[in-house]
Write an enzyme that holds these catalytic residues in place. Structure first.
Site, PDB file in Angstrom:
ATOM      1  CB  SER A 165      -1.009   0.046   1.253  1.00 57.38           C
ATOM      2  OG  SER A 165      -1.767  -1.236   1.380  1.00 57.38           O
TER       3      SER A 165
HETATM    4  N1  SAH Z   1      -0.551  -5.092   3.816  1.00 56.14           N
HETATM    5  C1  SAH Z   1       0.212  -5.415   2.587  1.00 56.14           C
HETATM    6  C2  SAH Z   1      -0.674  -5.088   1.352  1.00 56.14           C
HETATM    7  C3  SAH Z   1      -1.752  -6.095   1.086  1.00 56.14           C
HETATM    8  S1  SAH Z   1      -2.253  -6.089  -0.497  1.00 56.14           S
HETATM    9  C4  SAH Z   1       1.656  -4.991   2.863  1.00 56.14           C
HETATM   10  O1  SAH Z   1       1.872  -4.163   3.501  1.00 56.14           O
HETATM   11  O2  SAH Z   1       2.588  -5.195   1.794  1.00 56.14           O
HETATM   12  C5  SAH Z   1      -3.487  -7.278  -0.041  1.00 56.14           C
HETATM   13  C6  SAH Z   1      -3.059  -8.780   0.369  1.00 56.14           C
HETATM   14  O3  SAH Z   1      -4.275  -9.377   0.737  1.00 56.14           O
HETATM   15  C7  SAH Z   1      -2.587  -9.686  -0.736  1.00 56.14           C
HETATM   16  O4  SAH Z   1      -1.469 -10.068  -0.359  1.00 56.14           O
HETATM   17  C8  SAH Z   1      -3.709 -10.647  -0.782  1.00 56.14           C
HETATM   18  O5  SAH Z   1      -3.230 -11.928  -1.338  1.00 56.14           O
HETATM   19  C9  SAH Z   1      -4.350 -10.709   0.549  1.00 56.14           C
HETATM   20  N2  SAH Z   1      -5.747 -11.402   0.369  1.00 56.14           N
HETATM   21  C10 SAH Z   1      -6.751 -11.102  -0.269  1.00 56.14           C
HETATM   22  N3  SAH Z   1      -7.791 -11.730   0.193  1.00 56.14           N
HETATM   23  C11 SAH Z   1      -7.244 -12.459   1.319  1.00 56.14           C
HETATM   24  C12 SAH Z   1      -8.082 -13.329   2.230  1.00 56.14           C
HETATM   25  N4  SAH Z   1      -9.140 -13.743   1.963  1.00 56.14           N
HETATM   26  N5  SAH Z   1      -7.236 -13.628   3.391  1.00 56.14           N
HETATM   27  C13 SAH Z   1      -5.934 -13.506   3.442  1.00 56.14           C
HETATM   28  N6  SAH Z   1      -5.317 -12.552   2.879  1.00 56.14           N
HETATM   29  C14 SAH Z   1      -6.154 -12.234   1.822  1.00 56.14           C
END
Ligand code: SAH
Length: 221
Positions: A69
């Site tokens: 992000s």
């Molecule tokens: N917080 C992260 C950015 C998140 S991007 C950082 O600091 O880099 C969103 C993430 O959510 C992705 O890695 C994706 O694989 C994950 N994601 C999506 N749906 C999900 C779910 N149901 N459970 C766990 N992770 C999930």
């Protein structure tokens, strides 16, 4: 002079500039959050070919179609949680592990759930390499939360959800706060959920763009 040290100094300056120009200037004030953003080496969490852009005012791709992000969004969401130093926090969507590292500097313990095993493993290695140990990364469907250690004083969802995931509200402690992007798979509204006893209040705080939350209470793949 040691080239590595010189490079670290350059990154430290870039972080300070990031906090000044992207974060404080947009109204984030919590000193714990500003400190964490100054300390956590964001360049450690981006792919090598994007090293030069690590402190830019933008999200960046981290592989598997996912993103780290934008720094401001990380700081804004963290501030909204009003974390106290004895709180355990639940994060859904570990991704690169950057947001988790920021949370680890403020909270007592961070549980972070990621559904893509390779991302979860790499994030865990990064945090450990930085000497961070107050975390557990769990591979699984975070749209259902992580009941094992509930309730949580703070929950942060870093993927865009079609609705407020109901099991996450259940896993929120009395007096707890959750931030979750809710909307379509392309644009969301950041929602703050506050729980007091059995009363749940929600507030929309502004628009944001996250990759989709998939899984049982997210978008169907
Ligand atoms: N917080 C992260 C950015 C998140 S991007 C950082 O600091 O880099 C969103 C993430 O959510 C992705 O890695 C994706 O694989 C994950 N994601 C999506 N749906 C999900 C779910 N149901 N459970 C766990 N992770 C999930």
């Amino acid at each position: 002079m040691d080239l590595y040290k010189e490079q670290e100094d350059v990154f430290k300056e870039k972080r300070e500039e990031m906090v000044r120009r992207q974060i404080k200037s947009r109204g984030v004030k919590d000193p714990m959050v500003l400190d964490a953003m100054k300390i956590v080496p964001r360049h450690f969490f981006v792919p090598d070919q994007l090293l030069e852009r690590a402190y830019d005012d933008t999200p960046l791709p981290i592989g598997e179609g996912q993103t780290i992000s934008q720094p401001y969004i990380v700081s804004w969401m963290t501030e909204l949680l009003k974390i106290k130093k004895d709180d355990a926090v639940l994060e859904i969507g570990t991704g690169s592990g950057y947001q988790a590292a920021v949370l680890c500097h403020i909270a007592k313990f961070v549980y972070s759930v990621e559904c893509i095993p390779t991302l979860a493993a790499e994030a865990g290695e990064r945090l450990a390499a930085l000497g961070i140990s107050n975390f557990q990364i769990v591979v699984g469907d975070g749209s259902k939360g992580y009941p094992e250690h509930a309730p949580y004083k703070a929950i942060i969802v870093t993927a865009g959800s079609p609705d407020i995931p109901p099991l996450l509200v259940q896993q929120l402690a009395d007096g707890g706060r959750m931030v979750v992007p809710v909307g379509t798979s392309h644009i969301q509204e950041l929602v703050l959920v506050e729980r007091k006893k059995n009363e749940v209040r929600t507030r929309e705080l502004g628009s944001c763009v996250f990759v989709p939350l998939v899984g049982e209470y997210g978008w169907k793949p």
